[in-house]
Design a protein around this motif. Sequence first.
Motif, mmCIF file in Angstrom:
data_model
loop_
_atom_site.group_PDB
_atom_site.id
_atom_site.type_symbol
_atom_site.label_atom_id
_atom_site.label_comp_id
_atom_site.label_asym_id
_atom_site.label_seq_id
_atom_site.Cartn_x
_atom_site.Cartn_y
_atom_site.Cartn_z
ATOM 1 N N PRO A 171 -2.943 -8.539 36.672
ATOM 2 C CA PRO A 171 -2.526 -9.053 37.978
ATOM 3 C C PRO A 171 -2.438 -10.575 38.041
ATOM 4 O O PRO A 171 -1.547 -11.115 38.690
ATOM 5 C CB PRO A 171 -3.614 -8.514 38.916
ATOM 6 N N ALA A 172 -3.351 -11.277 37.375
ATOM 7 C CA ALA A 172 -3.337 -12.740 37.413
ATOM 8 C C ALA A 172 -2.397 -13.351 36.381
ATOM 9 O O ALA A 172 -2.032 -14.521 36.476
ATOM 10 C CB ALA A 172 -4.756 -13.276 37.204
ATOM 11 N N THR A 173 -2.013 -12.553 35.391
ATOM 12 C CA THR A 173 -1.088 -13.014 34.339
ATOM 13 C C THR A 173 -0.032 -11.938 34.174
ATOM 14 O O THR A 173 -0.091 -11.110 33.260
ATOM 15 C CB THR A 173 -1.834 -13.244 33.011
ATOM 16 N N PRO A 174 0.965 -11.910 35.057
ATOM 17 C CA PRO A 174 1.868 -10.761 35.123
ATOM 18 C C PRO A 174 3.022 -10.783 34.122
ATOM 19 O O PRO A 174 3.855 -9.878 34.134
ATOM 20 C CB PRO A 174 2.397 -10.828 36.552
ATOM 21 N N ILE A 175 3.087 -11.781 33.260
ATOM 22 C CA ILE A 175 4.143 -11.817 32.242
ATOM 23 C C ILE A 175 3.610 -12.536 31.016
ATOM 24 O O ILE A 175 2.867 -13.520 31.129
ATOM 25 C CB ILE A 175 5.424 -12.506 32.766
ATOM 26 N N VAL A 176 3.969 -12.022 29.842
ATOM 27 C CA VAL A 176 3.504 -12.622 28.598
ATOM 28 C C VAL A 176 4.530 -12.351 27.503
ATOM 29 O O VAL A 176 5.268 -11.357 27.551
ATOM 30 C CB VAL A 176 2.120 -12.040 28.201
ATOM 31 N N GLY A 177 4.600 -13.255 26.527
ATOM 32 C CA GLY A 177 5.445 -13.048 25.358
ATOM 33 C C GLY A 177 4.579 -12.681 24.164
ATOM 34 O O GLY A 177 3.508 -13.269 23.956
ATOM 35 N N LEU A 178 5.023 -11.716 23.369
ATOM 36 C CA LEU A 178 4.278 -11.253 22.203
ATOM 37 C C LEU A 178 5.133 -11.394 20.955
ATOM 38 O O LEU A 178 6.307 -11.009 20.954
ATOM 39 C CB LEU A 178 3.862 -9.791 22.377
#
Length: 492
Positions: A66-73
């Motif tokens: 919820p606090a980090t709703p997008i990330v690249g892997l």
Amino acid sequence: MGDDGTGTAVSWSDRDDDRHEDRATRHDGAHRDDRAARHDGAHRDDRAARRDQAVRAAVEQGLLGPATPIVGLLDVTGIRESAARLRAAFEAVVAPGTPVLHAFAVKATPLVPVLRLLHEEGIGAEVASPGELALAQAAGVPPGRTVLDSPAKTPAELREALELGIAVNADNPQELARIDGLIGAAAGRSPLGLRVNPQVGGGAIEALSTATETSKFGVALRDEGARAWVVRAYAERPWLTRLHAHTGSQGVPLPLMARGVAETYALAEEINRHVGRRQVDTIDIGGGLPVNFSSDATTPTYAQYARLLRETVPGLFDGRYGLVTEFGRSLLAKHGTVVARVEYAKSAGGRPVAVTHAGVQVATRTVYVPGAWPLRVAAYDAEGRPKQGPPVVQDVAGPACFAGDLLAEARPLPLLEQGDHVAALDTGAYYFAHHYAYNSLVRPAIHGFAPDGRGGVAFATVREEQRLAEVVAESGGAHAGSLTTLGASSRR
């Protein structure tokens, strides 16, 4: 006895042997392609499994929530495998001892840890700006494994490259004249060349076709007087030892790419005949291998392209010329995934819409030109597991405030619900590292992943999430009152 067309007598038994050899070669080629297909299938399955495991681990380890709703892997194992396949493909076709530099096109994924990883895997850097050069230097890529290409190099950029010993490809006659003034009568440490446009045509995406009649890059060889000027330029400059061309990238078919290389090779041969020696000793064939965005399959492959080049331009691989490549998208695209949380799930006009945090800011080309840049999307549940259920036609929308901010439109997926996750696949190049600051949306964090040796996944930070203070600073926060005071005294 017969004649082979060159005045040499050939027996019919020799011809039979030749036919048998041709059949054997085709048979061996078919077996090799079958083995390669099976090998790629295993790689494809492994890559998908690693991706699924990484998405779940990212949720479990709090990298996504919820606090980090997008990330690249980024799949580190996959990147290493791509680099190894590139090296092996050209090692299989060049003569032993041929100098080969594979220089990664930094613009594809301008991230220092990525450049360091590729450097350790034997891949150099192709840069096209002072910023990209700074990134390559920060990654530890040495000048001797760096190539500078750009259609608009300043005197300062050229001077720095020449002082460092970086290879430079001049784009046009004016730039070549500028280099004349910088190096004087004696050449320095930098290998120097000229970029030419073979004008062999374009592919499916006009904006990425760089060998069209009116392309902005290089010296247009078919323009009146241009070819003669190029030959003369080399004759007058013994220190010009390289020749460079790049036909294009995504949307350009392999035969057209090979034709561009063949035209460049023919020009190198013409120059060397004219000057009476092997002055051009290295050909930079650019990059541009297209990527398959429709499935997990890696097609076309570096091996296929290298074999096609050997068949089309055999003289390029007989040991007389060194080789430089500049691949970018094909090295990284398959190994990146953008994962975003579904913030809301709703319906409009009877069609479900999943509102996510992945849109135009990370997939600019896809949002604005979806026909040319479609992306596959995968559905994951709230715990990061592949979502199950019958396919439902739905839209996957991004967070930006315009109606066209759609990551995918009318896409059949298991029905996405609030708290689920959507993954944009094949985004390792030209996506999460090229942030578009629409609505002042922050750049997402990027993490590399690899097996932890205990059956799980280990992550390493590639780039931290952008802070709001950085957004304010980049938007002139330190100069908040500059416009209100400008000209204030004249109004009194």
